[in-house]
Design a protein around this motif. Structure first.
Motif, PDB file in Angstrom:
ATOM      1  N   ASP A  77       0.858  -2.804  -8.223  1.00 39.91           N
ATOM      2  CA  ASP A  77       2.255  -3.007  -8.640  1.00 39.91           C
ATOM      3  C   ASP A  77       3.065  -3.787  -7.606  1.00 39.91           C
ATOM      4  O   ASP A  77       4.113  -4.344  -7.940  1.00 39.91           O
ATOM      5  CB  ASP A  77       2.936  -1.663  -8.931  1.00 39.91           C
ATOM      6  N   GLN A  78       2.592  -3.816  -6.354  1.00 39.24           N
ATOM      7  CA  GLN A  78       3.357  -4.506  -5.307  1.00 39.24           C
ATOM      8  C   GLN A  78       2.899  -5.941  -5.074  1.00 39.24           C
ATOM      9  O   GLN A  78       3.428  -6.637  -4.204  1.00 39.24           O
ATOM     10  CB  GLN A  78       3.298  -3.716  -3.994  1.00 39.24           C
ATOM     11  N   GLN A 114       7.627   4.902   0.236  1.00 38.19           N
ATOM     12  CA  GLN A 114       8.932   5.537   0.100  1.00 38.19           C
ATOM     13  C   GLN A 114       8.843   7.015   0.460  1.00 38.19           C
ATOM     14  O   GLN A 114       7.946   7.703  -0.027  1.00 38.19           O
ATOM     15  CB  GLN A 114       9.428   5.406  -1.334  1.00 38.19           C
ATOM     16  N   LYS A 117      12.847  -0.454 -13.164  1.00 36.54           N
ATOM     17  CA  LYS A 117      13.680   0.601 -12.578  1.00 36.54           C
ATOM     18  C   LYS A 117      15.132   0.492 -13.053  1.00 36.54           C
ATOM     19  O   LYS A 117      15.777   1.510 -13.290  1.00 36.54           O
ATOM     20  CB  LYS A 117      13.604   0.565 -11.046  1.00 36.54           C
ATOM     21  N   LYS A 127       2.024   3.250 -15.028  1.00 37.52           N
ATOM     22  CA  LYS A 127       1.427   3.647 -13.757  1.00 37.52           C
ATOM     23  C   LYS A 127       1.933   5.016 -13.326  1.00 37.52           C
ATOM     24  O   LYS A 127       3.073   5.384 -13.647  1.00 37.52           O
ATOM     25  CB  LYS A 127       1.712   2.600 -12.673  1.00 37.52           C
ATOM     26  N   GLN A 180       9.416  -4.860 -11.077  1.00 36.95           N
ATOM     27  CA  GLN A 180       9.836  -3.532 -10.612  1.00 36.95           C
ATOM     28  C   GLN A 180      11.340  -3.346 -10.830  1.00 36.95           C
ATOM     29  O   GLN A 180      11.780  -2.281 -11.264  1.00 36.95           O
ATOM     30  CB  GLN A 180       9.491  -3.321  -9.137  1.00 36.95           C
TER      31      GLN A 180
END
Ligand code: ATP
Ligand code: MG
Length: 331
Positions: free
Chosen positions: A146-147, A8, A110, A192, A106
């Motif tokens: 995390d991905q 990002q 978020k 994280k 995620q």
């Protein structure tokens, strides 16, 4: 072998991004045909300011080039310049399970931290991410831990597409580093390190001034013990051990052995010094590269052109397989 990953363009990237992703990206240039992308279309899924996004694209581009991305050895571009990503996202939505999207951690994290709008874009983020990778029929996706869930999802999407419409897409493999796949926030070592959700004092930026880096490590949260060893109830120390191992290119066991009996103060000091030294050359090159925005723009535009050539090829096959548009005229 084709490699794809995205980051990002949120301006200053942090040590977690660097160790978890960027280091692998640089190495990937020697292992295959690598495509790396500044995912501006992902960055707009949370509140942002348009002029700041443009600035942040240049900040992030300069950081990655400073870290060692070489536009002659990889295709480096901005997602929004290649319209195929957005189109493929929509086409793939028809083979993405709504139920799977609702399980993405995620999104839950978020969405939970948004004070105003929880955008549909935030919910759809993993579909666009699937399109990013599948548009290039990439074999490998280097990312942080995390991905992993999002790569699992894109594998399911590709498999479902191939089963339903014919083998037009490649099912990619995730690649996560052995050490440092999940660097934690220095102040909240149960979370994280994160661009949008981290604490200011607990996030170390790649291009940060050395004094500030030292201060952040000195105030890193630890525990009431004294031994430099990894343990479930020693999240802070375990994180610092991982960071030092990644930076030194050694193992966590070696780090533990070398700080046997030395206490937290000396250990934190050593981690801070090692990180400062590790990032110094990147910061130096960043400061040289960042001012020349027209050169950064030229690099991204040239990358987008190369990316588009590959992605548009995939789109021809995908549209044809799905029955979208007229029958392709064979040449
Ligand atoms: P955000 O928290 O807003 O999602 P981010 O810090 O995760 O931002 P991204 O641009 O989303 O930054 O992630 C870029 C890459 O860095 C991804 O491959 C991601 O897995 C990796 N990454 C992110 N945070 C960490 C971390 N704490 N440790 C290791 N890798 C990480
Ligand atoms: Mg992220």
């Amino acid at each position: 072998m084709r490699i794809f990953s995205g980051i990002q363009p949120t301006g200053r990237k942090h040590l977690g991004n660097y160790i978890g992703a960027i280091v692998q990206w640089v190495a990937g240039q020697d292992r295959g045909d690598a495509l790396y992308c500044l995912v501006d279309l992902h960055a707009i899924t949370v509140p942002y300011e348009p002029p700041a996004l443009r600035e942040a694209v240049y900040d992030t581009a300069a950081t990655l080039l400073a870290a060692g991305l070489d536009p002659d050895r990889c295709i480096f571009f901005r997602q929004g310049d290649v319209h195929e990503h957005a189109e493929l996202c929509w086409l793939l939505s028809s083979v993405t399970a709504y139920g799977d999207l609702t399980r993405m951690t995620q999104f839950k994290d978020k969405a939970g931290s948004q004070r105003e709008l929880v955008s549909a874009g935030l919910f759809f983020y993993p579909v666009l991410q699937a399109a990013d990778v599948l548009a290039y029929r990439a074999h490998e996706v280097p990312v942080g831990e995390d991905q992993r869930q999002h790569v699992e999802l894109m594998r399911d999407v590709a498999e479902r597409f191939n089963t339903r419409f014919g083998e037009a897409l490649v099912v990619p493999e995730v690649r996560v580093p052995e050490i440092g796949a999940r660097i934690m926030d220095l102040q909240f070592p149960d979370r994280k390190m994160s661009t949008t959700g981290g604490s200011p004092q607990g996030t170390v930026y790649v291009t940060e001034e050395p004094d500030a880096i030292v201060k952040k490590f000195r105030s890193a949260v630890t525990d009431s013990g004294t031994e430099v060893v990894r343990a479930p109830d020693k999240a802070g120390i375990s994180n610092l051990i991982d960071i030092l191992a990644a930076v030194r290119g050694s193992s966590p066991e070696e780090v533990e052995a070398s700080f046997n009996g030395s206490g937290y103060g000396a250990f934190k000091h050593a981690v801070a010094d090692a990180v400062v030294e590790y990032l110094a050359p990147v910061r130096e090159r960043y400061l040289q590269l960042r001012p020349d925005e027209s050169e950064l723009e030229r690099i991204l535009m040239a990358g987008a052109e190369k990316a588009r050539a590959i992605a548009s090829d995939t789109m021809v096959d995908v549209r044809e397989a799905m029955g979208v548009g007229p029958v392709r005229r064979r040449q």
